[in-house]
Scaffold this active site. Structure first.
Site, PDB file in Angstrom:
ATOM      1  N   GLN A  77      -5.511  -3.734 -25.599  1.00 40.12           N
ATOM      2  CA  GLN A  77      -6.143  -4.680 -24.683  1.00 40.12           C
ATOM      3  C   GLN A  77      -7.639  -4.445 -24.566  1.00 40.12           C
ATOM      4  O   GLN A  77      -8.312  -5.078 -23.746  1.00 40.12           O
ATOM      5  CB  GLN A  77      -5.482  -4.577 -23.305  1.00 40.12           C
ATOM      6  CG  GLN A  77      -4.022  -4.969 -23.319  1.00 40.12           C
ATOM      7  CD  GLN A  77      -3.308  -4.645 -22.015  1.00 40.12           C
ATOM      8  OE1 GLN A  77      -3.834  -3.965 -21.136  1.00 40.12           O
ATOM      9  NE2 GLN A  77      -2.082  -5.138 -21.875  1.00 40.12           N
ATOM     10  N   HIS A 139      -4.646  -1.500 -20.211  1.00 39.09           N
ATOM     11  CA  HIS A 139      -4.836  -1.565 -18.758  1.00 39.09           C
ATOM     12  C   HIS A 139      -6.251  -1.164 -18.339  1.00 39.09           C
ATOM     13  O   HIS A 139      -6.469  -0.134 -17.704  1.00 39.09           O
ATOM     14  CB  HIS A 139      -3.797  -0.689 -18.052  1.00 39.09           C
ATOM     15  CG  HIS A 139      -2.404  -1.207 -18.161  1.00 39.09           C
ATOM     16  ND1 HIS A 139      -1.382  -0.759 -17.355  1.00 39.09           N
ATOM     17  CD2 HIS A 139      -1.840  -2.124 -18.990  1.00 39.09           C
ATOM     18  CE1 HIS A 139      -0.261  -1.389 -17.678  1.00 39.09           C
ATOM     19  NE2 HIS A 139      -0.525  -2.228 -18.680  1.00 39.09           N
ATOM     20  N   GLU A 232       1.596  -9.222  -8.711  1.00 38.53           N
ATOM     21  CA  GLU A 232       1.241  -9.376  -7.301  1.00 38.53           C
ATOM     22  C   GLU A 232      -0.046 -10.169  -7.116  1.00 38.53           C
ATOM     23  O   GLU A 232      -0.973 -10.093  -7.928  1.00 38.53           O
ATOM     24  CB  GLU A 232       1.025  -7.997  -6.655  1.00 38.53           C
ATOM     25  CG  GLU A 232       2.250  -7.128  -6.582  1.00 38.53           C
ATOM     26  CD  GLU A 232       1.979  -5.790  -5.912  1.00 38.53           C
ATOM     27  OE1 GLU A 232       2.937  -5.005  -5.760  1.00 38.53           O
ATOM     28  OE2 GLU A 232       0.801  -5.531  -5.537  1.00 38.53           O
ATOM     29  N   TYR A 242      -2.564  -0.361  -2.210  1.00 34.56           N
ATOM     30  CA  TYR A 242      -1.675  -1.442  -2.612  1.00 34.56           C
ATOM     31  C   TYR A 242      -0.428  -0.949  -3.338  1.00 34.56           C
ATOM     32  O   TYR A 242       0.320  -1.753  -3.873  1.00 34.56           O
ATOM     33  CB  TYR A 242      -2.466  -2.478  -3.421  1.00 34.56           C
ATOM     34  CG  TYR A 242      -3.458  -3.170  -2.515  1.00 34.56           C
ATOM     35  CD1 TYR A 242      -3.106  -4.302  -1.797  1.00 34.56           C
ATOM     36  CD2 TYR A 242      -4.717  -2.619  -2.297  1.00 34.56           C
ATOM     37  CE1 TYR A 242      -3.985  -4.892  -0.913  1.00 34.56           C
ATOM     38  CE2 TYR A 242      -5.609  -3.202  -1.410  1.00 34.56           C
ATOM     39  CZ  TYR A 242      -5.238  -4.340  -0.720  1.00 34.56           C
ATOM     40  OH  TYR A 242      -6.115  -4.916   0.174  1.00 34.56           O
ATOM     41  N   TYR A 253      10.057  -1.074 -18.224  1.00 30.10           N
ATOM     42  CA  TYR A 253      10.509  -1.963 -19.292  1.00 30.10           C
ATOM     43  C   TYR A 253      11.897  -1.559 -19.801  1.00 30.10           C
ATOM     44  O   TYR A 253      12.619  -2.375 -20.364  1.00 30.10           O
ATOM     45  CB  TYR A 253       9.490  -1.973 -20.430  1.00 30.10           C
ATOM     46  CG  TYR A 253       8.166  -2.563 -20.007  1.00 30.10           C
ATOM     47  CD1 TYR A 253       8.053  -3.924 -19.712  1.00 30.10           C
ATOM     48  CD2 TYR A 253       7.031  -1.774 -19.879  1.00 30.10           C
ATOM     49  CE1 TYR A 253       6.851  -4.476 -19.307  1.00 30.10           C
ATOM     50  CE2 TYR A 253       5.826  -2.321 -19.480  1.00 30.10           C
ATOM     51  CZ  TYR A 253       5.736  -3.666 -19.195  1.00 30.10           C
ATOM     52  OH  TYR A 253       4.544  -4.202 -18.783  1.00 30.10           O
TER      53      TYR A 253
END
Length: 361
Positions: A77, A139, A232, A242, A253
């Site tokens: 990513q 991430h 979320e 959070y 997964y």
């Protein structure tokens, strides 16, 4: 918290059809575009995951890739993320680019500040690098948002393999970071007097890839990817936790629990969550005049379902959810409200497009 079934019924009851809007292709041919950043005067910047930034006119004329851009770790990513202008761009020509900086062995979310020229960047400087570095290409977060007070927010992810770090307030992984435009620490950050790193604004995030502000009251909204389920939408407050990974609606997964807890004292509940995951990408607060019926609502790209979700917001709460633009058959990477009041989408492919959503005939 409303059930998924209840939201489905509400969505079906809402009225919107393809005849209410039309979709225009403004520009195309981008290699996995990531974000749109609107400049004063109508031009905008399009960044791509592969490490390029382009300047595009309102008519769709696209420049060559801008020069003197920073090297980036393109893997997984990793790559370029957001490219946005300084609030005082008209006077200083400054832009900010978030990207994966570093090497496979030591990389992290990074922010470059530079002066935009006719062909590229000049006077570049690195104003932020997440600490500690990590050795995974996943991430990063990477969303940028200027607040009305001129401070800059950036989201960071947990690096996928470092899921305990979001609960460590001294680590920058899995956080919302707030800095001044030169990278220094705002005096009113929640941990400036101790208890965490002074740049940390909120914590307990997994991989936040949506960040937007309600222009009417300053509320800050963020969405983040859950694992298998548990995406979320959160209202961001200074110093708030959070939950990830101690509190989540998602699971590994493999199907195993991440945590048996979906709520816990001291952990801020999400405003809304998705099970199964929708793959949220890009987040826009709509305050334009083209679609008055959408004013005050949030728009979320849904990579999994190849559509956009409109979240009907009333008094800071999600009261209904509506899928839109599924007829495009495209993964949507970014969603933005343009200065012209239209909605703009980026499609996620090796020939990505900029789409403009305007009022239908």
């Amino acid at each position: 918290m409303r059930s998924l079934f209840a939201f489905t019924l509400l969505a079906l009851a809402m009225t919107a059809s393809a005849s209410d809007y039309k979709v225009e292709v403004v520009a195309e041919g981008f290699d996995y575009p990531w974000s749109i950043g609107f400049l004063p005067g109508g031009d905008y910047l399009v960044s791509t995951r592969e490490g390029e930034v382009f300047r595009v006119t309102p008519e769709g004329e696209t420049s060559a890739a801008l020069t003197d851009t920073p090297p980036t770790y393109v893997a997984g990513q990793g790559g370029y993320f957001d490219a946005i202008p300084d609030p005082d761009f008209s006077n200083n020509s400054l832009v900010y680019l978030s990207y994966a900086g570093g090497t496979p062995e030591a990389n992290g979310t990074t922010i470059m500040r530079a002066r935009l020229t006719d062909t590229g960047f000049a006077d570049t400087e690195i104003i932020y690098s997440a600490i500690p570095t990590k050795d995974t290409p996943q991430h990063y977060g990477g969303k940028l948002l200027f607040l009305p007070d001129g401070t800059l927010m950036v989201t960071t992810g947990d690096g996928f393999e470092y899921r305990e770090a979001p609960q460590d307030t001294m680590s920058h992984l899995g956080k919302v970071i707030r800095i001044n435009s030169d990278g220094s620490v705002p005096e009113d950050n929640p941990f400036v007097d101790g208890g965490g790193d002074a740049k940390v604004y909120s914590y307990g995030h997994r991989n936040p890839q949506g960040l937007a502000i309600d222009s009417s009251n300053g509320d800050i909204y963020l969405h983040e990817h859950g694992p298998k389920g548990g995406d979320e939408l959160n209202l961001i407050m200074p110093g708030a936790n959070y939950g990830w990974p101690a509190v989540t609606y998602g699971e590994n997964y493999s199907g195993a629990y991440v945590s048996p807890l979906t709520q816990y004292p001291g952990v801020t509940d999400p405003l809304h969550y998705w099970v199964p995951s929708i793959g949220p990408s890009g987040l826009a607060y709509y305050d334009g005049d083209v679609f008055p019926e959408w004013q005050g609502d949030l728009f979320v790209g849904a990579l999994v379902d190849m559509e956009v979700r409109r979240l009907d917001m009333e008094d800071g709460k999600v009261v209904a959810e509506e899928p839109l633009f599924s007829e495009l058959g495209e993964r949507i990477r970014d969603v933005r409200t343009g200065p012209d009041g239209n909605l703009y989408l980026l499609t996620d492919s090796d020939s990505g497009k900029v789409l403009r959503i305007t009022r239908g005939e």
